[in-house]
Each structure stands twice: as C-alpha cells, then as structure tokens.
Design a protein around this motif. Structure first.
Motif, mmCIF file in Angstrom:
data_model
loop_
_atom_site.group_PDB
_atom_site.id
_atom_site.type_symbol
_atom_site.label_atom_id
_atom_site.label_comp_id
_atom_site.label_asym_id
_atom_site.label_seq_id
_atom_site.Cartn_x
_atom_site.Cartn_y
_atom_site.Cartn_z
ATOM 1 N N HIS A 629 0.838 -1.201 0.000
ATOM 2 C CA HIS A 629 0.000 0.000 0.000
ATOM 3 C C HIS A 629 0.876 1.255 0.000
ATOM 4 C CE1 HIS A 629 -3.977 -1.746 0.409
ATOM 5 N NE2 HIS A 629 -3.570 -2.521 1.399
ATOM 6 N N THR A 630 1.969 1.205 0.768
ATOM 7 C CA THR A 630 2.848 2.363 0.900
ATOM 8 C C THR A 630 3.471 2.748 -0.433
ATOM 9 O OG1 THR A 630 3.376 1.856 3.207
ATOM 10 C CG2 THR A 630 4.945 3.221 1.993
ATOM 11 N N GLU A 631 4.092 1.760 -1.109
ATOM 12 C CA GLU A 631 4.781 2.080 -2.357
ATOM 13 C C GLU A 631 3.782 2.504 -3.440
ATOM 14 O OE1 GLU A 631 8.445 0.400 -5.116
ATOM 15 O OE2 GLU A 631 7.580 -0.897 -3.575
ATOM 16 N N ALA A 632 2.607 1.877 -3.448
ATOM 17 C CA ALA A 632 1.587 2.247 -4.427
ATOM 18 C C ALA A 632 1.120 3.685 -4.203
ATOM 19 C CB ALA A 632 0.405 1.282 -4.341
ATOM 20 N N ALA A 633 0.890 4.048 -2.958
ATOM 21 C CA ALA A 633 0.426 5.409 -2.654
ATOM 22 C C ALA A 633 1.497 6.437 -2.982
ATOM 23 C CB ALA A 633 0.029 5.504 -1.181
ATOM 24 N N VAL A 696 7.012 12.395 0.427
ATOM 25 C CA VAL A 696 6.634 11.026 0.804
ATOM 26 C C VAL A 696 7.654 10.387 1.743
ATOM 27 C CG1 VAL A 696 5.332 10.696 -1.320
ATOM 28 C CG2 VAL A 696 7.727 9.976 -1.249
ATOM 29 N N GLY A 697 8.564 11.212 2.300
ATOM 30 C CA GLY A 697 9.502 10.704 3.306
ATOM 31 C C GLY A 697 10.363 9.564 2.804
ATOM 32 N N GLU A 698 10.874 9.692 1.579
ATOM 33 C CA GLU A 698 11.660 8.606 0.971
ATOM 34 C C GLU A 698 13.108 9.062 0.830
ATOM 35 O OE1 GLU A 698 13.528 5.939 -1.475
ATOM 36 O OE2 GLU A 698 13.115 7.914 -2.292
ATOM 37 N N HIS A 699 14.026 8.332 1.463
ATOM 38 C CA HIS A 699 15.438 8.745 1.507
ATOM 39 C C HIS A 699 16.366 7.640 1.003
ATOM 40 C CE1 HIS A 699 14.256 12.272 3.938
ATOM 41 N NE2 HIS A 699 13.412 11.438 4.540
ATOM 42 N N GLN A 721 10.784 2.360 0.509
ATOM 43 C CA GLN A 721 11.075 2.889 1.839
ATOM 44 C C GLN A 721 10.385 4.228 2.097
ATOM 45 O OE1 GLN A 721 14.950 2.654 3.543
ATOM 46 N NE2 GLN A 721 15.557 0.869 2.358
ATOM 47 N N ALA A 722 9.414 4.553 1.275
ATOM 48 C CA ALA A 722 8.646 5.785 1.502
ATOM 49 C C ALA A 722 8.034 5.764 2.903
ATOM 50 C CB ALA A 722 7.554 5.925 0.446
ATOM 51 N N PHE A 723 8.060 6.910 3.552
ATOM 52 C CA PHE A 723 7.476 7.134 4.890
ATOM 53 C C PHE A 723 8.188 6.337 5.999
ATOM 54 C CE2 PHE A 723 3.899 7.501 1.804
ATOM 55 C CZ PHE A 723 3.685 8.860 1.934
ATOM 56 N N LYS A 724 9.255 5.610 5.693
ATOM 57 C CA LYS A 724 9.893 4.765 6.704
ATOM 58 C C LYS A 724 10.323 5.574 7.922
ATOM 59 C CE LYS A 724 13.590 1.380 7.376
ATOM 60 N NZ LYS A 724 14.684 0.601 6.727
ATOM 61 N N HIS A 725 10.872 6.749 7.691
ATOM 62 C CA HIS A 725 11.357 7.588 8.793
ATOM 63 C C HIS A 725 10.461 8.815 8.994
ATOM 64 C CE1 HIS A 725 15.026 5.154 8.626
ATOM 65 N NE2 HIS A 725 14.996 5.318 7.322
ATOM 66 N N PHE A 726 9.228 8.706 8.545
ATOM 67 C CA PHE A 726 8.293 9.838 8.569
ATOM 68 C C PHE A 726 8.130 10.363 9.987
ATOM 69 C CE2 PHE A 726 4.065 11.483 6.734
ATOM 70 C CZ PHE A 726 4.712 12.338 5.873
ATOM 71 N N GLY A 727 8.309 11.670 10.135
ATOM 72 C CA GLY A 727 8.161 12.279 11.446
ATOM 73 C C GLY A 727 9.458 12.429 12.192
ATOM 74 N N ALA A 728 10.495 11.668 11.777
ATOM 75 C CA ALA A 728 11.802 11.774 12.421
ATOM 76 C C ALA A 728 12.869 12.207 11.427
ATOM 77 C CB ALA A 728 12.195 10.425 13.037
ATOM 78 N N ASP A 729 12.514 12.304 10.137
ATOM 79 C CA ASP A 729 13.501 12.640 9.114
ATOM 80 C C ASP A 729 13.740 14.144 9.052
ATOM 81 O OD1 ASP A 729 10.936 13.027 8.243
ATOM 82 O OD2 ASP A 729 11.269 12.290 6.216
ATOM 83 N N ALA A 802 7.656 0.856 10.299
ATOM 84 C CA ALA A 802 8.722 1.612 10.960
ATOM 85 C C ALA A 802 8.278 2.966 11.503
ATOM 86 C CB ALA A 802 9.893 1.798 9.991
ATOM 87 N N TRP A 803 7.307 3.624 10.847
ATOM 88 C CA TRP A 803 6.941 4.972 11.276
ATOM 89 C C TRP A 803 5.950 4.991 12.447
ATOM 90 C CZ3 TRP A 803 1.753 5.228 10.787
ATOM 91 C CH2 TRP A 803 1.129 4.545 9.743
#
Length: 868
Positions: A629-633, A696-699, A721-729, A802-803
């Motif tokens: 769902h994450t990668e598709a969005a 999209v929080g992708e690094h 890895q989109a949004f993996k570190h969302f909120g802390a990046d 992860a997020w």
C-alpha cells in the motif's frame, strides 16, 4: 493496546507466570551502595506495584473518593497507568546501572501481576474493556471456553499493542464476523445473535440508510420535484440564471443520491425498480441540456471537499462528464474511463504549457522577429531544429486542448481562464503561415551551409545537395503541413540524379560524335536507373562536430531550455501509463519467475501482464501487504505532482502473498554517471524528484535506484522505503538514514558536489526548478492526499511498520494521553495529519533549504511563488 515497549510476544498461548510465582521473585541486594537515582526508581516501582495490587484487589475504602472505581473500564485504565509507571521505573533502574538479572526479575514480576489481574476478570468484563479499547466484535473470540481467554493477552499492558500475537486475535474475530456476513453460524451464533449481544444494528443489505416504504416513496417524490425545479430553472434567463440552475442541479443530484442509497428490504424488487425509474428520469433531463461550467461549479466544489472528485477530474472534465462522476448509478466502466480521460487531459495541458513557454522564448509575440540564434553558432543547429519541431507540436496540442478546455472548470468557470495556460488565450494560436514567413525572413540572413546543418538535425540526410528553398521548406515542414519532408527529400534525390545523368550523357556525346547533338536531358527512366546505382548517402552531408556554447550565453540558455522541454516529454513518454488499480487487481499474473538480478531488500518475481509486458512483484512477508500500500500510494502521489514515477499497485497473489506489483521499464539503463558529468536538465530533474521524495519521506534514492529512460529521461524507482522515517527525518544535505557510500541518495550527491564545486562548468542548482512541482503538490486538496494515503496509514498502523512509534508519540502528545492508550486509528490520523502538514509546508521548507543550507539567495523567491 500496549505501552510502546519494543519487546515482542510470540503467542498468547504461552504459559503465564502465576501470581504465587511473582511473590517469590525478589532481586538480590546490590553489592555496593545505590545511587539516588536508583533508590528513587526502586521507590517508584514499589509504589506502582502496590497500587496495581490494590486496584486488582481493592481494600475497603472509608473515604468515597479513595475507592477504586467499580466500572471495569475505568478500573482497567487506572491499572494501565500504574503499569506504565512501573515500566518507566524499570527503565530508570536500567539507566542507573542495575544489573540485567535485576531488570529481568522486575519485568517478570510486573508481567505476572498484569496477568493475574486480567485473569481475575470475568468474560463480560473482558469484552466490555476490549470493546472500549477498540477491539471489534470481542464476543467472537474465546468461544471454546478452554484455557486462558484470548482477550487477556490482547488487553495485557505489559506487551505492546501492535505485536503480531495481539493482531492475530483481532484478525480471528474479523474472519469469524465475515463468516457470519456470509450467512454461516459461528459458535452457534448467527449475525443477528451477535448484534443482539453487542447491542448494535446489523449491517444494511443494500444502502447507506435504513428506509421504510414511505421513506422510499418520499425520496422518489423528491427526485420528481427536483426534476421539475430543474426544468423551471432552465427556462430562466437574466442575471441570476446560472445561480438558479446551479442550485437546482445540486438539489436534483442530492435527491437522486438519497434515493439510490436507501435500504428497504420490505420493498424487495420494487426498490430496485423505483431507483431505476428515477435514474432514467434524471438521464432524460440531463441528456438534452448543456451543462455550463458555472452551473456545475457549486456541485463540483462540494464533491471536491468531500473527496468524491479529485482535483485532476474537477479541472479537466466537462460539465456532463463531471455530473456523471457525481451521480451514484454511473457504470463503473464509464467512471474509470472518465478518470483516465482526466489524467490524459492533465498531461496534454502540462505538455502544452511547457512547449508554449519554450516556443515564445525564441518566437516573441507582438509581431517581433524570431529570436533564434545565428545558425552558425556552436550548438545553434540543435536548438533551432528543436524549436521548429516544438512549434509543430504546440500547434497540434493547441488544436486538441481547445476542443475541450472551454467546457472545464478552469476554462469556463474561472474569471482568469488563461492566466496559467497562456497558450490557449485569444490570439495565441500559432499560425503556420505566420511562422513560415517569420522563419524565412530569418533564414534569408543565414548561410546555406548552416541551414543545411539545421535540416540535418531534423533528418534530412541528403541536405548537402539541397537548394536554399528546399532546405528552408524542409525545416518549415516541422510546423507547416503545406510542406512534406519526405517529398522534399525525394525531389532533392531526383534533381541530383538528373544532373548526374545529364553529365553522363554529355560525356558519352563527346566520346561518340555520331550521337544526336540535341539529345537533351536523360529520360526519367534513365535518371531513376542511374539514381538506383548511386550510394544512398552519396548526397548526404556529415554534420560538423557541434561545439559546446559558452556557459551563460544565449545559445547555452536556449539549449538548456529546449533540453528541459524534451527531457520532460521523453520521461513522460517512456513511463508506462497508469492503469486503474481495480483492473490490475483483477489480473492473473501467474506464479512468475524469481528475479534475483533485480537487487533490493525484498524477494521479487517477474510476471507477464495481459498485454505481454513484464511486471515485477515484490512480496511483503513481514507486514501483511502494508508496504505494498505504501509504495503504491507514494507512486500515485508523486505522479500527481509531476514527478516521474513508475506506476505501482498493491497486489495479492493467488497464494495469498501480499505486496506490490509494477510494470518494468522497457530498455531503461542504469544512471551511472558522476555529478561532474550531469547536464543541467538532469540536475533540474533531480531537484524536482527531491521535492517529491521529501513529501513522501523517501530517503533511499541512491544511484542504483535511478534509471535513464530510452528517450533520455531520468526516473527514480523502488520507493519501497517511503514514509519509513516519517516524522523523524530531516530536510538536510547531510541526512541519509540508509547510510553513505553507495547508499548516498542522488540528490545528496548533487548538493555535496555543488557545494564542493564538483558540477560541470555552467551547470548549477536552480531553485526555480522545484517550483512547478511544489505548485502542483500545493494544488492537491488535503482531502485528496488523505484519501490516497488512507490504506497506507491504517494498514501501516495495524502492521506496526517503521513509522508507527513516531506517529504514536505524536498522537499521544496531541491527545494528551499515554502512548499505551493510543489506538491504531489515532496513529493513522497522526500520520495523515503530518502528511498534509508536510505538503502545505513544501514551499517554506525548500526555500529555507536552498537559502540556508546551499547558500542560494534565489531560493527565497519560492516563498512568494517565484519559479521563473
């Protein structure tokens, strides 16, 4: 449920420590004097454990205010608060240097006490508490009556709420509920029995609201009345006619929607008949009526706000098409077709805007002469050829877009319909005759050899023998259909062949005096025969090696502009078209073959799509498909912002394995060059992609995740890895959570090279390159972004991706509650709130980034909408 601890628990069936065992657990006395911190932590722990015991087995309270609540939910909340206090005390002991054995003993004692308390509750209390804490259908677990009740583990605050063992308990209840919906019985219960236990109404059988036969009759009458009101408004003319029709349309659509969503089992087939008759009546009215954009506007704005329409659909479809999307009974195939049309039109308009901007840079308006460089300048033939081809493309696009633009909201309902799309304004259409006259006036001042070089860039392989008129007409054929390039080339070949034949005849006459002196030119047959013997490239002129123009010069700027236009078009053309996700979900891709050569973290398989194209499936074994769902969005969001992205779809294989699936880019190659070799349009493309990556929080955009498309475009792939570190990046030139070296993101390589003088001469970071992407993202309604990310947020919260810890913390602070009480829905809401916040702050964030971190003062213009 849970406290936010990172420990995991395998299954609730694991044998618990009994309360009696807990009484025997006593940590040994320390060998040395304890610090003040350790003493305080032990005191806090003892206090919390004592209060937990009192809550579990309340003593007699003389003062009413000191009494433990009798309500099981309130009592449980008090108990959880003390568990959290105990856990904090244990953490402080650990920080103070307590031994691992002591920490383990305290933790074991705490778990024993929570288990003893929950086991002391009866089944009704467990269900009431679980339901209050968000558990769906608690009556559907623990049906065997054997062993520990599953809700004991699900409610146990000593373990985190998002561990798999707790999620399995909820999943079991939902699976059983689905069985009830299918008409089966579970544990002797029917669907009606369950809802009687829960005190709730069973789900509706065919609509969104429960209606009586009288309600249905009233709704049908309301549809008829709304049609009459529409017909009456349609007869009205004058200053208020648009407003009156707009109001009547809203009323009619609302009445039809209400009837279509009614649920009335008592009417049986008569309900469907009533709905069908109402639909036909509305169809009849709308079919013979012109839908002015301003009449549709209020309904469109309402649908946008509710998320029923996307911005793309609202701005690129005509009145009847928009009404069809807003009506409840429009066939799904028609809906999908209209949505695809909106996306196609959006791309058409974007290409037209880019092409027109490039054109007027070289062909100023107002009757001014062409601003083309001298054809003999370094790099000029390529720039002039690109302009000529682009002029023809712009004419075609103007004709196509003008056919529908005036009927859309931006073209027919806006007070400034051409502000953002000047190519469609009055007097802006490119006329081939005017272009040809202007071009030939400019060409008359150029050397024929230089014009031949321009023609060579456009595919004229026999340019060396062509006359000035033939060369000019060949170039003009790019934007004037009066001329035909192939016919011109054929004429040049024929003329050359005739001249060669004439020379041969003359030479033969000199050698044989008996020949008639008036034999004249060779026949056409002889010319063709001779031409067939000539080498195919005998008349072609090899283009001179192009010299690079001086950085910053006019030619350099023109080339950069044209390259940017061509790059954007090339990338868009090379990417597979986005298909409706429901359609992809229905495709059978088969078992596929392993694809270890594709790299990456997750196992991949390659499959063949219905059209024979290759697709890649990426399994998500650890999170039940949440990462799919994450990668598709992420892919969907990026494409809406104009950032090149391969379309990705959430997918579940026949064996139940969930993940993501995406088409493979055909003939793409790795992007392997170093920053010192990057061109300006590649640098601009990386800057635009960075804007999307931050949203999209992708690094993880290291160089292995970038491809060069066959037409010369650039696209980043693998957004898993989109949004993996969302909120802390962090938006920083130094932030690379995946590590350095080969995992350094390409945008970070770019910025570091720019700061260190490592880019090619004349190539630079241009903050204005980020503007069009930021503008597109800003124009996306908050509701649309929330809708696209809904599954990412809710499935991710349930799967514990992860997020989740970052968003649980945010939700707890916002709601002012302990983290252990934050539900999955609240975590998902925090995620969506943060995504909207990040979208709305893109302009400010990147302006600060360019100015403060890269030392580019021009980045400040982004704050004020600057992108020129």
């Amino acid at each position: 449920m849970g406290t936010g601890s990172k420990s995991s628990h395998a299954s609730y069936a694991v044998g618990p420590t009994t309360a009696s065992e807990a009484d025997d657990v006593v940590a040994e006395a320390p060998a040395q004097a304890m610090s003040e911190e350790e003493v305080q932590a032990k005191a806090d722990l003892l206090m919390a454990m004592n209060l937990m015991e009192e809550i579990a087995d309340p003593p007699f309270a003389i003062d009413f205010e000191d009494a433990v609540p009798t309500d099981p939910v309130e009592r449980y909340d008090l108990f959880v608060t003390q568990v959290e206090q105990a856990q904090e005390a244990i953490e402080k002991l650990k920080e103070a240097g307590a031994s691992e054995e002591e920490i383990e003993a305290h933790t074991k004692a705490l778990k024993a006490q929570t288990l003893a308390y929950l086991n002391s509750l009866d089944e009704d209390d467990l269900r009431e508490i679980a339901e209050a804490k968000g558990f769906e259908h608690p009556a559907l677990v623990g049906l065997s009556g054997k062993g520990q009740h599953p809700l004991v583990h699900w409610l146990d605050p000593a373990y985190p709420g998002d561990i798999p063992s707790k999620e399995k308990i909820q999943a079991a209840a939902l699976n059983r509920y689905n069985e009830l919906l299918a008409g089966k019985t579970v544990g002797g219960m029917t669907l009606a029995d369950l809802h009687e236990i829960e005190g709730t109404e069973p789900p509706l059988s065919g609509g969104a609201w429960k209606a009586t036969p009288d309600d249905v009759a009233a709704s049908a009458q309301a549809v008829t009345a709304s049609i009459d009101a529409w017909n009456e408004a349609s007869k009205t003319y004058g200053p208020q006619w648009q407003e009156q029709r707009a109001e009547a349309l809203q009323t009619m659509l609302a009445a039809e929607q209400k009837l279509a969503s009614a649920d009335c089992p008592e009417l049986g087939e008569d309900l469907a008949k009533t709905k069908a008759e109402a639909k036909l009546a509305v169809d009849e009215v709308l079919t013979h009526t012109y839908m002015h954009p301003k009449v549709v506007q209020p309904s469109v704005q309402e649908a946008l706000a509710s998320g029923q329409l996307s911005e793309t659909e609202a701005m690129h479809l005509g009145g009847h098409q928009l009404v069809a999307l807003m009506r409840p009974n429009t066939p799904e195939s028609e809906v999908e077709s209209l949505k695809a049309l909106a996306v196609k039109r959006q791309e058409q308009l974007a290409n037209l805007d880019a092409g027109y901007a490039a054109h007027i840079a070289m062909a100023p308006e107002g009757g001014q002469p062409l601003n083309l460089p001298s054809a003999g300048d370094p790099g000029a033939p390529q720039a002039i050829a690109a302009w000529a081809k682009n002029a023809g493309d712009v004419q075609d696009m103007q004709m196509d877009v003008k056919g529908w633009y005036a009927y859309t909201q931006q073209g027919g309902a806006s007070d400034t319909p051409y502000a953002e799309h000047p190519a469609l304004g009055p007097g802006k259409h490119l006329h081939s005759g005017d272009l040809t006259s202007d071009f030939k006036a400019w060409a008359a001042k150029q050397k024929l050899s230089d014009l031949r070089a321009v023609a060579a860039e456009l595919g004229m392989d026999n340019n060396a023998k062509a006359t000035r008129a033939q060369v000019q007409n060949y170039i003009a054929a790019s934007f004037n259909k009066k001329y035909d390039q192939q016919a011109i080339k054929d004429k040049v070949t024929a003329d050359v062949a005739k001249k060669e034949a004439a020379k041969a005849a003359k030479a033969a006459g000199a050698a044989a005096p008996a020949a008639k002196p008036d034999a004249g030119l060779a026949s056409d047959e002889a010319v063709q025969a001779l031409a067939s013997k000539l080498p195919s490239n005998s008349t072609g002129a090899k283009a001179k090696p192009a010299k690079a123009p001086k950085p910053g010069s006019f030619n350099a700027n023109v080339q950069a502009m044209m390259a940017a236009v061509q790059h954007a078009k090339a990338t868009s053309q090379d990417l597979p078209a986005r298909v409706d996700a429901k359609e992809v979900a229905s495709w059978n891709f088969g078992s596929g073959t392993k694809a270890s050569n594709l790299g990456g973290t997750y196992a991949k398989t390659v499959h063949v799509g219905p059209d024979g194209s290759q697709w890649m499936f990426k399994a998500d074994h650890n999170h039940g498909g949440a990462l799919g769902h994450t990668e598709a969005a992420a892919s969907h969001v990026l494409s809406l912002g104009g950032v090149p992205a391969v379309p990705v779809y959430h997918h579940k294989k026949a064996d139940g394995t969930a993940g993501s699936i995406q088409p493979l880019l055909k003939d793409a190659k790795p992007f392997t060059s170093s920053p010192s070799q990057w061109t300006q349009f590649q640098v601009d493309a990386i800057v635009r992609s960075h804007v999307g990556s931050w949203l999209v929080g992708e690094h993880d955009g290291h160089q292995d995740n970038w491809l060069a498309t066959p037409s010369g475009g650039l696209v980043q792939i693998d957004r898993g890895q989109a949004f993996k570190h969302f909120g802390a990046d962090k938006l920083s030139v130094d932030y690379a959570p995946s590590g350095g070296g080969g995992f350094t993101p390409v945008h970070q390589k770019l910025y570091q090279a720019a700061l260190g003088g490592g880019l090619a001469n004349g190539v630079k970071i241009n903050p204005a390159a980020a503007h069009p992407v930021i503008k597109k993202f800003e124009s996306m309604p908050d509701a649309q972004l929330r809708s696209i990310l809904h599954s990412t947020a809710h499935e991710g919260a349930k799967a514990g991706v992860a997020w989740v810890p970052h968003m649980r913390s945010r939700a707890a602070k916002a709601l002012k509650i302990p983290q252990s009480q934050v539900t999955h829905d609240q975590i998902a809401t925090a995620f969506l709130d943060h995504a909207v916040e990040r979208k709305n702050n893109l302009r400010q964030n990147f302006s600060d980034f360019f100015v403060k971190q890269l030392g580019l003062p021009s980045g400040a213009s982004l704050k004020h909408g600057g992108g020129n």
